[in-house]
Scaffold this motif. Structure first.
Motif, short mmCIF file in Angstrom:
data_model
loop_
_atom_site.label_atom_id
_atom_site.label_comp_id
_atom_site.label_asym_id
_atom_site.label_seq_id
_atom_site.Cartn_x
_atom_site.Cartn_y
_atom_site.Cartn_z
N UNK A 252 64.87 2.92 -12.19
CA UNK A 252 64.84 2.47 -10.80
C UNK A 252 64.79 0.94 -10.72
N UNK A 253 64.01 0.33 -11.60
CA UNK A 253 63.91 -1.13 -11.60
C UNK A 253 65.24 -1.76 -12.02
N UNK A 254 65.86 -1.21 -13.06
CA UNK A 254 67.16 -1.73 -13.51
C UNK A 254 68.23 -1.59 -12.43
N UNK A 255 68.15 -0.48 -11.67
CA UNK A 255 69.13 -0.29 -10.59
C UNK A 255 68.97 -1.33 -9.49
N UNK A 256 67.74 -1.83 -9.30
CA UNK A 256 67.49 -2.83 -8.26
C UNK A 256 67.92 -4.24 -8.70
N UNK A 257 68.06 -4.47 -9.99
CA UNK A 257 68.49 -5.79 -10.47
C UNK A 257 69.96 -6.02 -10.17
N UNK A 258 70.30 -7.23 -9.82
CA UNK A 258 71.69 -7.56 -9.53
C UNK A 258 72.52 -7.58 -10.81
N UNK A 259 73.79 -7.19 -10.66
CA UNK A 259 74.72 -7.24 -11.80
C UNK A 259 75.17 -8.69 -11.97
N UNK A 260 74.97 -9.29 -13.14
CA UNK A 260 75.31 -10.70 -13.34
C UNK A 260 76.82 -10.93 -13.25
N UNK A 261 77.18 -12.11 -12.82
CA UNK A 261 78.59 -12.46 -12.67
C UNK A 261 79.30 -12.50 -14.02
N UNK A 262 78.61 -12.95 -15.07
CA UNK A 262 79.26 -13.02 -16.37
C UNK A 262 79.62 -11.64 -16.91
N UNK A 365 74.83 -2.66 -22.82
CA UNK A 365 75.27 -4.03 -22.56
C UNK A 365 74.90 -4.48 -21.15
N UNK A 366 75.03 -3.55 -20.19
CA UNK A 366 74.70 -3.89 -18.80
C UNK A 366 73.19 -4.13 -18.66
N UNK A 367 72.37 -3.30 -19.29
CA UNK A 367 70.92 -3.48 -19.21
C UNK A 367 70.49 -4.81 -19.80
N UNK A 368 71.04 -5.14 -20.97
CA UNK A 368 70.68 -6.41 -21.62
C UNK A 368 71.09 -7.59 -20.76
N UNK A 369 72.28 -7.50 -20.18
CA UNK A 369 72.79 -8.59 -19.34
C UNK A 369 71.91 -8.76 -18.10
N UNK A 370 71.49 -7.64 -17.51
CA UNK A 370 70.62 -7.71 -16.33
C UNK A 370 69.27 -8.33 -16.66
N UNK A 371 68.68 -7.92 -17.78
CA UNK A 371 67.36 -8.44 -18.16
C UNK A 371 67.43 -9.93 -18.45
N UNK A 372 68.48 -10.37 -19.14
CA UNK A 372 68.59 -11.78 -19.49
C UNK A 372 68.85 -12.66 -18.27
#
Length: 483
Positions: A252-262, A365-372
């Motif tokens: 749920x938390x990861x879904x609320x994070x924005x998808x990075x432009x990169x 890859x998407x999770x790592x990108x969101x966290x970073x």
């Protein structure tokens, strides 16, 4: 006359004797009192000395804790850039890394089912409390009815801890305690034990997986007792409950994070390019069965599972972005959007199945990108805390399944007979009369990784209405099980 004088002398001697005895008794009492006072004084001095040492020890411990806290928060403020040049990571990422590194150093791989050492447990509770204290100061404004002195009411804005943190931090702390208590429950167990991987082959126990570096499990001949087996199931249910709850919060938390432009910039142009022709054709068929689809995919290694997960997430992002783009409202465009919505729902179903079947997967890859790229400190704390609890719960479940697997093999060995007519390599689950002989490992599987037998899957029609998918909802989101 002489008799009277003699009587008087006798009385005087008796009185002198009594006086001497009385004085002697008084001296002895005085000596006893002094001795008691002396012993009491020594006892008081000893007590005072112990109290003084305790105070000194507490002060020393408090000083060490203060120094550790200063060091930890200095690293967070510097963004892990100890040069102080301002090239460090964001506060959110630094806090996320701190929680992850703390869990790695405290829990390690948890090779055995045993209580955590007391010093490690105290360190975990102390330092995670420090890191979570940041969330106490993440607030939002909420309306509040204030009554003035004259009795009039007015609405004012007051600060309150942010709603997502107010709900999820106590929940995660409760899950944390459940998990450590679950490990503590194995303190006095006697029915299974571990043998070093370096032991002789004759002494080695059973290893369920190919993790050769872990100690092997041994159980008594004939397996665990019925009471112990039920108790192990109860512990597994507890760990499974922690696993599912932490997975839900993390998703749920990861879904609320924005998808990075990169991440968006690196995506292929369409879903076909992301999935590949073979997977794309399987996803876009008229009648889609997610279980059958996964059965046709090679999931023999963690790398292949993670690759499929990355492809599914990328295709979902592509289809969602195209559905939200401003397109003409022609009939053809509307049909394309409905198809994309259906394909996106199917991909999300497959992705959810993968997460439920393989809960210990590394981050995509998407999770790592969101966290970073995440800048929200509250999201960073919730994501990292739920992730480490999910990982530990999954490890505890694997260790419990190792014991249950050894128990199953021991039961099978005890139930073997020369006249047995079951197929070699199969587990004899029933006696000739059809009564179950024992509970096997498949009966203990708590995760949602079993497919219904003899079931057909009816997909939703192509004109289904749009809706968002939540990881809290049950498995049957984009399809229905029809017996």
């Amino acid at each position: 006359m002489a008799d009277e004088e003699q009587t008087l002398e006798t009385h005087e001697e008796e009185e002198e004797t009594m006086d001497v005895e009385q004085s002697t008794t008084d001296v002895e009492k005085s000596a006893d009192v002094k001795q008691e006072d002396s012993s009491t004084s020594d006892s008081d001095k000893s007590t005072e000395q112990e109290k003084s040492e305790t105070v000194k020890e507490k002060l020393k411990t408090g000083f060490v804790d203060l120094e550790q806290m200063k060091e930890k928060f200095s690293k967070l403020l510097l963004g892990e850039d100890m040069s102080g040049g301002g090239k460090g990571v964001s506060s959110a990422l630094a806090l996320s890394n701190a929680i992850t590194n703390l869990a790695a150093s405290v829990f390690g791989e948890q090779r055995k089912l045993e209580p955590m050492p007391e010093d490690r447990k105290m360190r975990w509770r102390k330092e995670v409390r420090w890191l979570l204290s940041v969330t106490d100061h993440i607030v939002e404004f909420v309306p509040y009815q204030h009554t003035a002195r004259d009795g009039s009411n007015m609405e004012i804005m007051v600060t309150k801890q942010r709603k997502d943190l107010l709900m999820n931090i106590p929940a995660l702390q409760k899950l944390d305690k459940m998990l450590t208590d679950c490990l503590d429950n194995f303190k006095d167990q006697k029915e299974f034990w571990y043998v070093s991987k370096d032991a002789n082959e004759s002494e080695k126990g059973v290893q369920r997986s190919d993790k050769w570096w872990l100690p092997t499990v041994k159980v008594p001949p004939g397996g665990l007792s019925e009471e112990s087996r039920k108790w192990m199931q109860k512990q597994k249910d507890c760990a499974n409950q922690v696993l599912k709850a932490s997975m839900a919060i993390n998703a749920e938390v990861l879904a609320e994070m924005e998808i990075p432009e990169n991440y968006i910039d690196d995506l292929p142009k369409n879903g076909r390019d992301s999935l590949g022709d073979a997977i794309y054709k399987s996803i876009t068929v008229e009648f889609f069965d997610p279980g059958q689809f996964l059965a046709t995919i090679d999931l023999s290694s963690e790398h292949k599972i993670l690759d499929l997960k990355n492809k599914m997430e990328a295709s979902i992002v592509i289809w969602k972005r195209k559905m939200h783009q401003k397109e003409s409202r022609s009939w053809g465009s509307s049909m394309k959007m409905e198809k994309r919505e259906l394909f996106e729902e199917r991909a999300e179903t497959v992705l959810l199945l993968l997460k439920q079947r393989f809960p210990g997967l590394p981050q995509s890859s998407l999770d790592i990108c969101k966290i970073e790229s995440n800048k929200d400190v509250g999201h960073a704390v919730l994501e990292s805390y739920s992730r480490v609890l999910e990982s530990l719960a999954n490890t505890v479940m694997n260790r419990i399944e190792d014991v249950l697997y050894a128990d199953e093999l021991a039961q099978n060995e005890a139930n073997k007979s020369p006249t047995s007519d079951h197929t070699p390599g199969q587990t004899p689950r029933h006696t000739p009369t059809g009564t179950p002989t024992s509970t096997t490992i498949s009966d203990f599987m708590g995760l949602l990784n079993e497919e219904p037998t003899n079931a057909k899957v009816a997909t939703k029609p192509i004109h289904s209405s749009k809706r968002s998918m939540s990881y809290y909802t049950p498995l049957g989101l984009s399809f229905q099980i029809v017996t």
